[in-house]
Write a protein that holds these residues in place. Structure first.
Motif, PDB file in Angstrom:
ATOM      1  N   GLY A 330       1.153  -1.089   0.260  1.00  0.00           N
ATOM      2  CA  GLY A 330      -0.404  -0.349  -0.013  1.00  0.00           C
ATOM      3  C   GLY A 330       0.845   1.410   0.070  1.00  0.00           C
ATOM      4  O   GLY A 330       1.808   1.239   0.080  1.00  0.00           O
ATOM      5  N   ARG A 331      -0.075   2.232  -0.072  1.00  0.00           N
ATOM      6  CA  ARG A 331       1.168   3.716  -0.266  1.00  0.00           C
ATOM      7  C   ARG A 331       2.846   3.192   1.071  1.00  0.00           C
ATOM      8  O   ARG A 331       2.304   3.412   2.214  1.00  0.00           O
ATOM      9  N   TYR A 332       3.604   4.256   0.675  1.00  0.00           N
ATOM     10  CA  TYR A 332       4.638   4.154   1.424  1.00  0.00           C
ATOM     11  C   TYR A 332       5.254   5.578   2.002  1.00  0.00           C
ATOM     12  O   TYR A 332       3.949   6.095   1.776  1.00  0.00           O
ATOM     13  N   LEU A 333       5.532   5.054   2.976  1.00  0.00           N
ATOM     14  CA  LEU A 333       4.860   6.734   4.432  1.00  0.00           C
ATOM     15  C   LEU A 333       6.406   7.146   4.860  1.00  0.00           C
ATOM     16  O   LEU A 333       6.511   8.073   4.534  1.00  0.00           O
ATOM     17  N   GLY A 334       7.470   6.166   4.816  1.00  0.00           N
ATOM     18  CA  GLY A 334       8.686   6.233   4.915  1.00  0.00           C
ATOM     19  C   GLY A 334       9.776   5.080   4.986  1.00  0.00           C
ATOM     20  O   GLY A 334       9.069   4.359   5.560  1.00  0.00           O
ATOM     21  N   ILE A 335      10.577   5.450   5.908  1.00  0.00           N
ATOM     22  CA  ILE A 335      11.810   4.274   6.352  1.00  0.00           C
ATOM     23  C   ILE A 335      12.368   4.747   7.977  1.00  0.00           C
ATOM     24  O   ILE A 335      12.490   5.754   8.169  1.00  0.00           O
ATOM     25  N   ILE A 336      12.625   3.372   8.913  1.00  0.00           N
ATOM     26  CA  ILE A 336      13.051   4.234   9.963  1.00  0.00           C
ATOM     27  C   ILE A 336      14.371   3.280   9.964  1.00  0.00           C
ATOM     28  O   ILE A 336      14.519   2.143   9.430  1.00  0.00           O
ATOM     29  N   HIS A 337      15.215   4.088  10.939  1.00  0.00           N
ATOM     30  CA  HIS A 337      16.828   3.221  10.707  1.00  0.00           C
ATOM     31  C   HIS A 337      16.709   2.634  11.351  1.00  0.00           C
ATOM     32  O   HIS A 337      16.512   2.525  12.953  1.00  0.00           O
TER      33      HIS A 337
END
Length: 459
Positions: A330-337
């Motif tokens: 679904g819609r991409y929201l972001g990344i977490i390192h």
């Protein structure tokens, strides 16, 4: 080794460290080279195949071995760094003798070779293979394996005959602890016949890992000798991007036939990867990054990161998307390192932590821009998102390096190992530092790797 020292069983030499007289390690033993002789004469041991730090395999003559004891090999310190190439008159002991079916001369009974032993000729510098450790055929119901015994070389016959369907169990046991890349290097240097036999004896997961590290020519050769159903199982066990690389080496009709034998849910991401040009983000990405929904927690994310089957690059970050979480998501929201996950409490929702400042890569992003992206933002992986905002996969730094490095990087020592060895030995005469023509391995889709491994070392 003195003339009265005990003999050495050659399987025990596999992986043993090789040291120069100063105590510096120069490599590890990967095989032993012998020359069969007429009649019942024991084979003469010519030398050792030693893998140096650059993963180059060189030939170490037995005349330059001063000791084989306490789990180590000591040399004179003078090494010729030309790449080893087997000659027609030579036999690789581990690669070609183990698991052979031979006959006892006295009874004509067929036995399986488990190991062979070498010893130094008294009052001489030569080494010979004088003993053979064998197993008789299977016994009764309470003896699943037959009797084992050690016999003189002259007591068996059949080593000089070509053998079809030679087993691989004892050879694989010898290399059991090797990483997939190192086992792939072993297979790459076996004869074509033996390489296929050993590969066929691996389980699906292990063979999948090893295939990912082999040159495309070796990959195609191996799967061409396996049954179609087995090939489909192995392709399913491979990472989708590596399976796509392999299938791209086959004729379109053959690739499509194998895709049809795979489970549909396993074949679908491979088909998708094959649709992208090779040197683009879409062509290099993996379709199996860590994806979480925004209402999952840091604890959930860390549990996913702990998966031992994940590569370090894939485990370095997670991607937050709306359902579904299988790519395309679904819609991409972001990344977490990963480091951010360690700094926040376990109950924190990942949806509140996402880094959405970095623009994801479109699937048609060319290789130079992918490289610049990773370097500019100090990333080890980057999200690949389509024009509708769906996460398609992740392109990792190891896949980018496979496309950037020279085709022969695994064997040419370009990463510095060989140069390091050469510098350390530059003070000594006769180092033989000149290398042969490079061979090569790699996983870049659609790129043939040459198999010319250069001139053989003088022996």
């Amino acid at each position: 080794m003195s003339s009265g020292a005990p003999r050495v069983f050659i399987s025990h030499l596999s992986g043993v460290a090789v040291f120069d007289p100063n105590g510096d390690q120069v490599g590890r033993v990967r095989d032993v080279v012998a020359m069969l002789r007429p009649g019942a004469l024991p084979p003469r041991v010519l030398g050792l195949v030693v893998e140096v730090v650059s993963r180059r395999r060189i030939f170490l003559p037995m005349t330059r071995v001063t000791g084989v004891e306490s789990g180590q090999v000591i040399t004179t310190g003078v090494l010729n760094m030309r790449r080893f190439e087997q000659r027609p008159t030579e036999t690789l002991v581990l690669g070609e003798m183990l698991d052979r079916r031979v006959k006892l001369v006295e009874t004509g009974e067929e036995v399986t070779v488990l190991d062979v032993a070498m010893s130094r000729v008294p009052r001489g510098r030569d080494w010979i293979i004088d003993k053979v450790f064998v197993r008789r055929g299977k016994g009764g119901p309470l003896r699943r394996k037959g009797e084992t015994l050690t016999v003189d070389w002259s007591a068996v016959t059949g080593f000089s005959l070509p053998e079809e369907g030679q087993g691989a169990a004892n050879l694989l046991a010898t290399f059991e602890q090797l990483r997939p890349a190192d086992l792939a290097n072993v297979l790459h240097h076996l004869s074509s016949k033996r390489r296929v036999e050993v590969a066929a004896a691996l389980d699906d997961e292990r063979l999948a890992d090893v295939l990912e590290e082999l040159p495309e020519d070796d990959q195609v050769e191996i799967i061409g000798k396996l049954k179609d159903e087995r090939v489909a199982d192995v392709l399913e066990a491979m990472d989708p991007d590596d399976a796509a690389d392999l299938l791209s080496e086959l004729p379109d009709s053959e690739a499509e036939r194998l895709l049809g034998l795979m489970e549909p849910e396993e074949a679908e991401p491979v088909r998708r990867l094959l649709s992208y040009p090779e040197y683009t983000a879409g062509g290099m990405m993996t379709t199996e990054p860590i994806v979480l929904e925004p209402d999952e927690t840091v604890a959930d994310a860390l549990a996913r990161v702990r998966d031992p089957d994940l590569s370090p690059a894939l485990a370095a970050q997670v991607y937050v998307c709306r359902p579904p979480t299988e790519t395309p998501t679904g819609r991409y929201l972001g990344i977490i390192h990963f480091q951010r996950l360690l700094r926040d409490p376990p109950f924190t929702l990942v949806g509140a932590m996402v880094d959405d400042d970095l623009q994801p890569l479109p699937p048609d992003t060319p290789l130079p821009l992918v490289t610049s992206y990773l370097a500019t933002y100090n990333m080890v992986a980057a999200p690949v998102v389509d024009e509708d905002g769906h996460l398609l996969g992740s392109v990792t730094v190891d896949d980018v390096l496979d496309h950037l490095l020279p085709e022969d990087w695994r064997e040419s020592g370009v990463h510095g190992g060989e140069q390091f060895l050469n510098r350390r030995r530059s003070a000594g005469p006769g180092t033989g530092r000149e290398g042969g023509a490079p061979g090569g391995t790699g996983t870049a889709r659609g790129t043939r790797r040459p198999n010319d491994r250069g001139p053989a070392d003088a022996r």
